[in-house]
Design an enzyme around this catalytic site. Structure first.
Site, PDB file in Angstrom:
ATOM      1  N   GLU A   1     -86.319 -17.033 -73.190  1.00  0.00           N
ATOM      2  CA  GLU A   1     -86.644 -16.712 -74.541  1.00  0.00           C
ATOM      3  C   GLU A   1     -85.237 -15.988 -75.075  1.00  0.00           C
ATOM      4  OE1 GLU A   1     -89.447 -16.745 -76.357  1.00  0.00           O
ATOM      5  OE2 GLU A   1     -87.992 -16.391 -77.585  1.00  0.00           O
TER       6      GLU A   1
ATOM      7  N   ASP B   1     -83.174 -16.930 -78.329  1.00  0.00           N
ATOM      8  CA  ASP B   1     -83.085 -16.264 -79.550  1.00  0.00           C
ATOM      9  C   ASP B   1     -81.775 -15.861 -80.107  1.00  0.00           C
ATOM     10  OD1 ASP B   1     -85.713 -16.616 -79.278  1.00  0.00           O
ATOM     11  OD2 ASP B   1     -86.289 -14.360 -78.791  1.00  0.00           O
TER      12      ASP B   1
ATOM     13  N   SER C   1     -91.404 -19.569 -80.712  1.00  0.00           N
ATOM     14  CA  SER C   1     -90.236 -18.822 -80.342  1.00  0.00           C
ATOM     15  C   SER C   1     -88.755 -19.169 -81.059  1.00  0.00           C
ATOM     16  CB  SER C   1     -90.162 -18.790 -78.837  1.00  0.00           C
ATOM     17  OG  SER C   1     -91.018 -17.722 -78.245  1.00  0.00           O
TER      18      SER C   1
ATOM     19  N   ASP D   1     -92.223 -27.730 -98.962  1.00  0.00           N
ATOM     20  CA  ASP D   1     -93.708 -27.626 -98.509  1.00  0.00           C
ATOM     21  C   ASP D   1     -93.852 -28.616 -97.588  1.00  0.00           C
ATOM     22  OD1 ASP D   1     -96.178 -26.947 -98.630  1.00  0.00           O
ATOM     23  OD2 ASP D   1     -96.610 -27.973-100.915  1.00  0.00           O
ATOM     24  N   ILE D   2     -94.508 -28.115 -96.354  1.00  0.00           N
ATOM     25  CA  ILE D   2     -94.912 -29.000 -95.312  1.00  0.00           C
ATOM     26  C   ILE D   2     -96.413 -29.479 -95.233  1.00  0.00           C
ATOM     27  CG2 ILE D   2     -95.096 -29.438 -92.843  1.00  0.00           C
ATOM     28  CD1 ILE D   2     -92.294 -28.912 -94.184  1.00  0.00           C
TER      29      ILE D   2
ATOM     30  N   GLY E   1     -98.851 -26.388-100.784  1.00  0.00           N
ATOM     31  CA  GLY E   1     -98.780 -24.953-101.107  1.00  0.00           C
ATOM     32  C   GLY E   1     -98.718 -24.233 -99.679  1.00  0.00           C
TER      33      GLY E   1
ATOM     34  N   ASP F   1    -100.388 -22.707 -96.269  1.00  0.00           N
ATOM     35  CA  ASP F   1    -101.424 -23.230 -95.171  1.00  0.00           C
ATOM     36  C   ASP F   1    -101.371 -22.538 -93.928  1.00  0.00           C
ATOM     37  OD1 ASP F   1     -99.707 -25.164 -93.258  1.00  0.00           O
ATOM     38  OD2 ASP F   1     -99.394 -26.043 -95.331  1.00  0.00           O
TER      39      ASP F   1
END
Ligand SMILES: *[C@@H]1O[C@H](CO)[C@@H](O)[C@H](O)[C@H]1NC(C)=O
Ligand SMILES: *[C@@H]1O[C@H](CO)[C@@H](O)[C@H](O)[C@H]1NC(C)=O
Ligand SMILES: *[C@@H]1O[C@H](CO)[C@@H](O)[C@H](O)[C@H]1NC(C)=O
Ligand SMILES: *[C@@H]1O[C@H](CO)[C@@H](O)[C@H](O)[C@H]1NC(C)=O
Ligand SMILES: *[C@@H]1O[C@H](CO)[C@@H](O)[C@H](O)[C@H]1NC(C)=O
Ligand SMILES: *[C@@H]1O[C@H](CO)[C@@H](O)[C@H](O)[C@H]1NC(C)=O
Ligand SMILES: *[C@@H]1O[C@H](CO)[C@@H](O)[C@H](O)[C@H]1NC(C)=O
Ligand SMILES: *[C@@H]1O[C@H](CO)[C@@H](O)[C@H](O)[C@H]1NC(C)=O
Length: 515
Positions: free
Chosen positions: A247, A251, A450, A474-475, A493, A495
């Site tokens: 992690e 990051d 993550s 927008d997905i 929009g 979701d």
């Protein structure tokens, strides 16, 4: 030796959180300075101003200290605003204070012994003055960040110069690199220059970010920026050296690799935390004590919300701490979780009645929750992307239009399985699959929200080099199935799987510069 052990076993150092004196003022200030249409947009509060809202009321401090004095106990403040107190008492005194029956037990989450009690009660006249006491009956289940990994061949940087979304290197279909994200989201590769720009990355559970791994990562995937670096800041005895772990490597490599030349700090929180939330409060109180906390903070760790629903005092104390950090100018981002509608991890199951499990802190309305997408023609919602509606925090006014539009479109789908009045999350998303990461000298592919939170945080950090508001890709396809449902479908929009969508740096920059 025996005497020491005896002393240790019979002493207890409970933490107490006191409610803020002016939570309404704190919340209003945060919304005001975060609203691009307000004259106060971007006018962050000073340390003293923020603390004056968060500090407990004088009558609260007086009532609590008078009660402790009756038991010959004195307290120490344990946070900059004085909203956390710590006492050190004999077990008998702790039992007398809150009518408890403390015994030592093993906390499976940290594999350490902790005091817990089968029951307790805070005296009625003190209940309005105490948000929570730790430890008491319940122990928070382990903190979660389990990005999935797969070992891969060492990736290569593309030798083609790409500058627009329509022109993403073809290798990005197999492996995600900083270059892929730069191309997909129009993120510039030129170094940031603003003095005082900064980004913080949280690490919990003994995660280690390793400088050598980062250098190797940059040498392969950012050959134009091999000087990127970070500094480690240890909190509660957090590990600041050793072989890199998944992690922290993910990051730090993606924040350094995308937020080019932004001052980057790895905030490594260790096991010597005693706040009952794995150091989640300690890290925020540490940053609140700094004159200049980082302008962006990304955290790819979280929890199922269930424990916090049973302990709303803890949920509110944490969420208020994020609000306070927000008023100081820090954009606080969290990964939404990897269990789709079933919660924070991919192995999670839904509630016994089939209802969905929201995640925490994504339900807190004062943070930005980041979900995941995958692919690029078109970019679609990632199935594991946790999203939904909090059972603890009500929907904030800034979400009304977007969320009501979604709920109208959704109709009866999943009715009864989620809380339509709760804070909806995530807010935004980015790619979250196939991230090339150098972990202890070996490249692996990493998956999960993550990966998305540090990516979005880096975009925010680069915009902070200028300033911030909203313009997104927008997905509209994909869903997060689970709990014997298809989950929530992505749609035009906002979701509850990809939020408003993924960033477009150029569009965002136009908005930011117009403010
Ligand atoms: C809380 O803060 C607001 C905004 O600054 C202020 O108007 C109000 O008077 C404060 N309330 C209290 C009880 O201090
Ligand atoms: C507090 O200390 C005083 C003086 O030493 C003692 O008389 C009293 O019993 C103590 N009270 C408690 C609750 O321990
Ligand atoms: C405290 O718990 C222990 C172990 O469960 C029990 O034996 C004891 O009776 C309890 N004491 C009180 C005062 O409830
Ligand atoms: C927990 O700690 C004990 C003693 O420190 C150790 O023997 C054991 O292996 C640890 N278990 C886990 C799961 O880490
Ligand atoms: C990129 O690398 C490939 C394979 O190494 C090579 O065939 C191609 O000519 C290079 N393109 C550029 C623009 O350098
Ligand atoms: C980084 O990791 C390597 C092993 O991958 C290790 O040898 C080295 O000591 C680590 N560096 C630091 C500063 O801990
Ligand atoms: C980076 O940030 C830290 C903490 O705010 C600060 O001490 C340091 O001077 C900064 N470094 C640069 C190069 O700005
Ligand atoms: C739904 O969310 C609200 C907060 O908006 C909360 O007060 C309520 O208890 C939640 N309902 C359930 C069934 O959890």
């Amino acid at each position: 030796m025996a005497a020491r052990a005896l002393l240790f076993l019979s002493l207890l150092s409970p933490a107490m959180a006191l409610p803020p004196s002016n939570i309404t003022g704190l919340q209003q200030s945060l919304l005001d300075i975060s609203d691009p249409t307000s004259v106060n947009y971007g006018s962050h509060l000073s340390k003293d101003e923020a603390e004056s809202f968060a500090a407990p009321a004088p009558e609260t401090v007086q009532a609590v200290n008078a009660w402790l004095a009756q038991h010959n106990v004195t307290s120490q403040t344990n946070s900059p605003s004085g909203d956390m107190l710590r006492i050190v008492v004999h077990v008998d005194t702790a039992n007398a204070l809150i009518n408890a029956n403390y015994t030592l037990s093993l906390d499976p989450g940290t594999n350490s012994t902790v005091y817990t009690t089968s029951s307790y009660s805070i005296p009625a006249e003190l209940q309005p003055h105490i948000a929570f006491v730790y430890p008491t009956t319940k122990v928070l289940p382990a903190v979660v960040s389990n990005p999935k990994i797969r070992v891969v061949q060492a990736p290569k940087a593309s030798n083609e110069t790409r500058s627009s979304r329509s022109d993403v290197p073809s290798s990005c279909a197999q492996i995600t690199t900083p270059q892929c994200l730069q191309a997909l989201y129009n993120i510039p590769s030129v170094p940031a220059t603003a003095a005082g720009n900064s980004l913080g990355v949280s690490g919990f559970s003994n995660e280690v970010a390793n400088q050598t791994d980062l250098q190797q990562f940059l040498a392969v995937l950012r050959p134009d920026f091999t000087t990127g670096t970070f500094r480690a800041q240890s909190i509660d005895g957090g590990a600041d050296s050793g072989p890199g772990t998944v992690e922290a490597s993910l990051d730090i490599q993606y924040t350094t690799g995308i937020a080019t030349n932004v001052n980057n700090t790895f905030l490594t929180v260790g096991s010597q935390n005693q706040d009952g939330v794995f150091g989640f409060l300690d890290i925020i109180n540490t940053l609140l004590a700094e004159p200049q906390p980082p302008l962006v903070l990304t955290t790819s760790f979280g929890f199922d919300e269930t424990f916090f629903q049973e302990n709303p005092g803890i949920a509110n104390t944490l969420c208020n701490a994020y609000a306070q950090l927000g008023t100081r100018g820090t954009s606080v981002l969290f990964a939404s979780g990897d269990g789709g509608v079933a919660g924070s991890r991919s192995s999670d199951t839904c509630n016994a009645d089939g209802s969905f499990v929201p995640t925490f802190p994504s339900g807190c309305p004062y943070i930005t929750s980041v979900g995941s997408t995958e692919g690029n023609s078109p970019e679609t919602a990632a199935q594991f992307s946790s999203g939904g509606f909090s059972n603890v925090f009500a929907r904030p006014s800034y979400q009304t239009a977007a969320v009501e539009a979604y709920l109208n479109t959704l109709g009866d789908t999943n009715a009864g399985l989620f809380n339509t009045s709760g804070r909806a999350y995530p807010d935004v998303s980015t790619q979250g699959v196939n991230f090339a990461v150098n972990i202890a000298g070996k490249f692996e592919e990493v998956y999960g929200t993550s990966a998305s939170s540090p990516t979005f945080a880096s975009v925010v950090a680069l915009l902070n080099d200028q300033r911030l508001n909203a313009a997104f890709n927008d997905i509209t396809s994909g869903s997060n199935p689970g709990c014997n449902t298809q989950g929530f479908p992505a749609s035009p929009g906002w979701d509850p799987i990809t939020g408003l969508g993924t960033p477009d740096f150029n569009k965002l920059l136009t908005v930011v510069m117009a403010v």
